[in-house]
Write an enzyme that holds these catalytic residues in place. Structure first.
Site, short mmCIF file in Angstrom:
data_model
loop_
_atom_site.label_atom_id
_atom_site.label_comp_id
_atom_site.label_asym_id
_atom_site.label_seq_id
_atom_site.Cartn_x
_atom_site.Cartn_y
_atom_site.Cartn_z
N LYS A 1 -65.62 18.59 -30.25
CA LYS A 1 -66.54 19.68 -29.90
C LYS A 1 -65.74 20.98 -29.85
O LYS A 1 -64.51 20.99 -29.72
CB LYS A 1 -67.23 19.43 -28.55
CG LYS A 1 -66.31 19.27 -27.35
CD LYS A 1 -65.83 20.57 -26.74
CE LYS A 1 -64.80 20.37 -25.64
NZ LYS A 1 -64.07 21.59 -25.27
N GLY B 1 -58.20 21.02 -26.57
CA GLY B 1 -59.44 21.75 -26.30
C GLY B 1 -60.61 21.28 -27.14
O GLY B 1 -61.64 21.96 -27.21
N LEU B 2 -60.48 20.09 -27.77
CA LEU B 2 -61.53 19.59 -28.67
C LEU B 2 -62.32 18.42 -28.08
O LEU B 2 -63.25 17.93 -28.71
CB LEU B 2 -60.91 19.17 -30.01
CG LEU B 2 -60.28 20.32 -30.81
CD1 LEU B 2 -59.52 19.76 -32.01
CD2 LEU B 2 -61.33 21.32 -31.27
N GLY B 3 -61.94 17.95 -26.90
CA GLY B 3 -62.71 16.91 -26.22
C GLY B 3 -62.62 15.53 -26.84
O GLY B 3 -63.51 14.70 -26.62
N GLY B 4 -61.55 15.25 -27.59
CA GLY B 4 -61.46 13.98 -28.30
C GLY B 4 -61.48 12.76 -27.39
O GLY B 4 -62.20 11.80 -27.64
N ALA C 1 -64.92 12.29 -25.96
CA ALA C 1 -65.83 11.75 -26.97
C ALA C 1 -65.64 10.24 -27.12
O ALA C 1 -66.61 9.48 -27.17
CB ALA C 1 -65.60 12.44 -28.32
N ASP D 1 -66.15 16.76 -19.63
CA ASP D 1 -66.76 16.93 -20.96
C ASP D 1 -67.54 15.70 -21.42
O ASP D 1 -68.32 15.78 -22.37
CB ASP D 1 -65.67 17.21 -22.02
CG ASP D 1 -65.06 18.59 -21.88
OD1 ASP D 1 -65.61 19.42 -21.15
OD2 ASP D 1 -64.01 18.83 -22.51
#
Length: 268
Positions: free
Chosen positions: A8, A95-98, A101, A133
């Protein structure tokens, strides 16, 4: 069962207040992007976790997917064993929420595999126990997030036909370090109103982490400037960094980034 947990980005990120429990109140728009891990879960006679791709740091007990399984077993103690395999592509601490997820997708997959018939709102409650997140990835569509990130509100935001470029300079920024540089304040503009008019984004859609992180790591600020030079209609750091994204109306021209950078470019 195989699924592909996606990353994200954050469109705007305001740190509005520090809470008594040590967490911060935020306001942001989370938007799913097509950079994905691959997650396979199968029924087995013994529970085990294996991984390929990027190395996952930390101890197994800290693995969010295994924590998701443990959460379900607290309420459903007769669950069968599973074999979990994760192929990691989304950079961690970027900062991509991996990781969030992966955990949220695992909850949804186990809900199906175990025939638990839990509704999305129930899965979001479980996800909130795993990370701020995580609840976003249950429905996995554009949402305004408030509170710690777990209070979600649908937003009508369509970027179909646009392109996204992600650039990560392989600088690790810890959450504690990121929050140390922010001063909570209410946002100047109403987020939903700003999101409705793309011409306002560059001026009004601000990530509060950027000012202190750009000062400390000028390389990240340079990436943002370069994405604008490439023709992005909006560019920003995602979350607490260090990934910077650019949004384009059409496929951007190829750019030669330093070879140690992680880069990704695809239509949304």
């Amino acid at each position: 069962m195989i699924q592909f947990p996606n990353a994200k980005i954050n469109l705007g990120l305001s740190i509005t207040e520090k809470r008594k429990d040590g967490y911060h109140e935020i306001e942001t728009c989370m938007f799913p992007v097509p950079l994905c891990d691959a997650l396979e879960i199968t029924l087995s006679n013994k529970t085990k976790f294996t991984g390929t791709g990027l190395t996952i740091p930390g101890k197994e007990k800290d693995n969010l997917i295994l924590k998701a399984l443990k959460l379900l077993r607290k309420d459903f103690n007769e669950l069968p064993h599973i074999d979990i395999h994760l192929h990691k592509t989304i950079p961690m601490g970027a900062g991509l929420g991996g990781g969030s997820a992966d955990a949220a997708f695992a909850l949804s997959m186990m809900n199906s595999l175990f025939d638990l018939h839990l509704e999305d709102w129930f899965l979001e409650d479980y996800a909130a126990e795993l990370g701020s997140d995580c609840p976003f990835f249950i429905e996995n569509k554009p949402k305004i997030a408030k509170g710690r990130g777990e209070l979600l509100e649908e937003v009508n935001l369509d970027l179909n036909g646009c392109w996204i470029t992600l650039v990560n300079p392989q600088i690790h920024i810890g959450t504690k370090e990121a929050y140390a540089g922010v001063h909570p304040q209410l946002p100047q503009y109403e987020l939903k109103e700003t999101l409705a008019d793309r011409s306002l984004w560059k001026e009004r859609l601000v990530n509060d982490f950027e000012s202190s992180i750009f000062t400390k790591y000028p390389k990240i600020a340079e990436i943002k400037a370069q994405l604008y030079q490439q023709g992005a209609f909006y560019a920003a750091m995602s979350g607490s960094g260090s990934t910077v994204f650019g949004l384009f109306d059409k496929e951007p021209e190829q750019k030669s980034w330093p070879k140690e950078y992680f880069t990704f470019s695809k239509p949304l």
